[in-house]
Write an enzyme that holds these catalytic residues in place. Structure first.
Site, PDB file in Angstrom:
ATOM      1  N   ARG A   8      63.072  31.538  45.263  1.00  0.00           N
ATOM      2  CA  ARG A   8      64.494  31.836  45.122  1.00  0.00           C
ATOM      3  C   ARG A   8      65.383  30.620  45.303  1.00  0.00           C
ATOM      4  NH1 ARG A   8      62.396  36.330  45.958  1.00  0.00           N
ATOM      5  NH2 ARG A   8      61.134  35.088  47.333  1.00  0.00           N
ATOM      6  N   THR A   9      65.162  29.890  46.398  1.00  0.00           N
ATOM      7  CA  THR A   9      66.109  28.821  46.701  1.00  0.00           C
ATOM      8  C   THR A   9      66.057  27.760  45.608  1.00  0.00           C
ATOM      9  OG1 THR A   9      65.771  29.293  49.020  1.00  0.00           O
ATOM     10  CG2 THR A   9      66.874  27.236  48.508  1.00  0.00           C
ATOM     11  N   LYS A  26      51.855   8.558  48.572  1.00  0.00           N
ATOM     12  CA  LYS A  26      51.486   7.148  48.793  1.00  0.00           C
ATOM     13  C   LYS A  26      51.935   6.677  50.167  1.00  0.00           C
ATOM     14  CE  LYS A  26      52.257   6.051  43.901  1.00  0.00           C
ATOM     15  NZ  LYS A  26      53.200   5.373  43.012  1.00  0.00           N
ATOM     16  N   ARG A  69      64.373  20.722  50.509  1.00  0.00           N
ATOM     17  CA  ARG A  69      63.638  21.567  51.455  1.00  0.00           C
ATOM     18  C   ARG A  69      62.468  20.743  51.971  1.00  0.00           C
ATOM     19  NH1 ARG A  69      61.753  27.685  50.688  1.00  0.00           N
ATOM     20  NH2 ARG A  69      63.962  27.881  51.156  1.00  0.00           N
ATOM     21  N   HIS A  87      68.854  27.059  57.530  1.00  0.00           N
ATOM     22  CA  HIS A  87      68.825  27.338  56.080  1.00  0.00           C
ATOM     23  C   HIS A  87      70.232  27.789  55.654  1.00  0.00           C
ATOM     24  CE1 HIS A  87      67.576  28.393  52.185  1.00  0.00           C
ATOM     25  NE2 HIS A  87      66.593  29.233  52.432  1.00  0.00           N
TER      26      HIS A  87
HETATM   27  C1  NCD Z   1      63.584  32.163  53.345  1.00  0.00           C
HETATM   28  C2  NCD Z   1      63.152  30.771  53.716  1.00  0.00           C
HETATM   29  O1  NCD Z   1      62.615  30.035  52.913  1.00  0.00           O
HETATM   30  O2  NCD Z   1      63.357  30.447  54.878  1.00  0.00           O
HETATM   31  N1  NCD Z   1      63.528  32.408  51.976  1.00  0.00           N
HETATM   32  C3  NCD Z   1      64.551  32.026  51.191  1.00  0.00           C
HETATM   33  O3  NCD Z   1      64.973  30.902  51.176  1.00  0.00           O
HETATM   34  N2  NCD Z   1      65.127  32.980  50.458  1.00  0.00           N
HETATM   35  C4  NCD Z   1      62.944  33.217  54.120  1.00  0.00           C
HETATM   36  C5  NCD Z   1      61.455  33.219  54.251  1.00  0.00           C
HETATM   37  O4  NCD Z   1      60.727  32.390  53.702  1.00  0.00           O
HETATM   38  O5  NCD Z   1      60.979  34.121  54.936  1.00  0.00           O
END
Ligand code: NCD
Length: 349
Positions: free
Chosen positions: A51-52, A80, A101, A129
């Protein structure tokens, strides 16, 4: 805001602006289709994401901007042995914003020290997040009409769930909210989040049973047990499968309950419960794209900021093995008031 490391960077006036913009985009996305033409966004995903990552990429393209990046480190110079500092200094020459991320706690803050362009934290380990929080706040506003005076239940892995940490920090900034934190003893919120709630004089209780409290809630935020953050499969199994939202539990809840989940979900909501109109997490995921468009729209109209070499602050060393400052030797020390500013953990002397 120059960077988005957590919701702290967003003033309430900026939040109102983001909310208005996301609402306008949701109503008529075509108006914004060319609004960031000529801009380039990098999505650096060192950890898995559906999703993100896809919502950021969709948001970028729907603003008329373009996107480059990687997903998993296997095709990048990280394999590397390149450190985060060098990766960010390089990538920030190419693009107008970086969405990252990374599994290390504090990685986004570290990246922001070396980037000439805005850095957006798309998840730093089990820490924060903030763009999920923007998504959550946008959805709550749309569904409830406001962000105040709500009784909010948060259930599941409150220790490792970064969405939970960012959401709690955000919701305490709006008056009159009450929090019921539902988890096993092992997966209660970390101390740094409890300290923040206490310092803000937030109204919160910690309980173990969902059934006992569900009738009181305006909002139930379900979360997944974060398997990848456990030391062993056995430790994960001891905690999994304990909280399951099903029709029987929903029957105890109010008609106007709102159920959200950052997704992905595993086994914590039954398929039958999925069909309940109070469960709005797929709409929430859609809203996530609109609020990310609103965020990128703001950030992509920023001037580039030249960075001097960041100076160390404070004495000592963080001992949290998941902290970016422990895993990367190239970073300045940032310690204040006995706390590591990267990962928020207390420094044990
Ligand atoms: C979350 C995350 O990555 O922290 N997911 C997301 O970004 N929608 C929640 C999760 O992984 O449980």
């Amino acid at each position: 805001m120059q960077h988005l490391i957590d919701f702290d960077q967003v003033t309430l006036a900026e939040w109102d602006m983001l909310l208005d913009r996301a609402t306008a985009i949701r109503k008529d996305p075509a108006v914004y289709a060319e609004s960031c033409r000529g801009k380039l966004v990098a999505t650096l995903f060192y950890e898995p994401s559906t999703r993100t990552q896809l919502s950021f990429q969709s948001a970028t393209l729907r603003l008329g901007a373009q996107v480059v990046g990687f997903s998993g480190t296997s095709g990048s110079s990280v394999t590397k042995g390149e450190n985060l500092r060098d990766t960010i200094r390089t990538v920030s020459n190419y693009v107008d914003a970086i969405v990252m991320r990374n599994p290390m706690e504090g990685a986004a803050l570290a990246a922001s020290l070396f980037s000439e362009v805005p850095v957006v934290n798309a998840g730093d380990g089990g820490h924060f997040h903030p763009t999920q929080t923007l998504t959550d706040l946008f959805t709550i506003s749309l569904e409830k009409g406001n962000l105040t005076g709500l009784t909010v239940g948060i259930c599941g892995d409150l220790l490792n769930g970064r969405t939970v940490h960012s959401l709690l920090k955000a919701l305490i900034r709006f008056p009159g909210n009450r929090f019921i934190l539902i988890s096993t003893k092992t997966l209660r919120i970390p101390d740094y989040i409890r300290n923040i709630l206490t310092a803000a004089e937030a109204d919160f209780t910690e309980v173990e049973a969902l059934e006992g409290v569900i009738a009181q809630l305006d909002l139930l935020y379900m979360t997944r047990i974060q398997r990848e953050r456990f030391e062993s499969e056995e430790a994960y199994r001891r905690e999994s499968g304990i909280y399951v939202l099903d029709s029987a539990k929903l029957a105890l809840a109010r008609e106007d309950l709102l159920v959200l989940h950052p997704l992905p979900k595993v086994d914590e909501i039954t398929q039958e419960a999925d069909e309940d109109p109070r469960c709005r997490y797929f709409e929430q995921a859609r809203n996530g794209m609109y609020i990310r468009m609103a965020l990128l729209y703001e950030l992509l109209h920023h001037e580039r900021v030249k960075q001097g070499f960041p100076k160390s602050r404070g004495e000592g060393r963080c001992t949290n093995p998941r902290c970016v400052s422990v895993q990367e030797s190239s970073l300045p020390t940032l310690i204040e008031g006995g706390r590591c500013l990267y990962c928020d953990k207390e420094i044990k002397q």
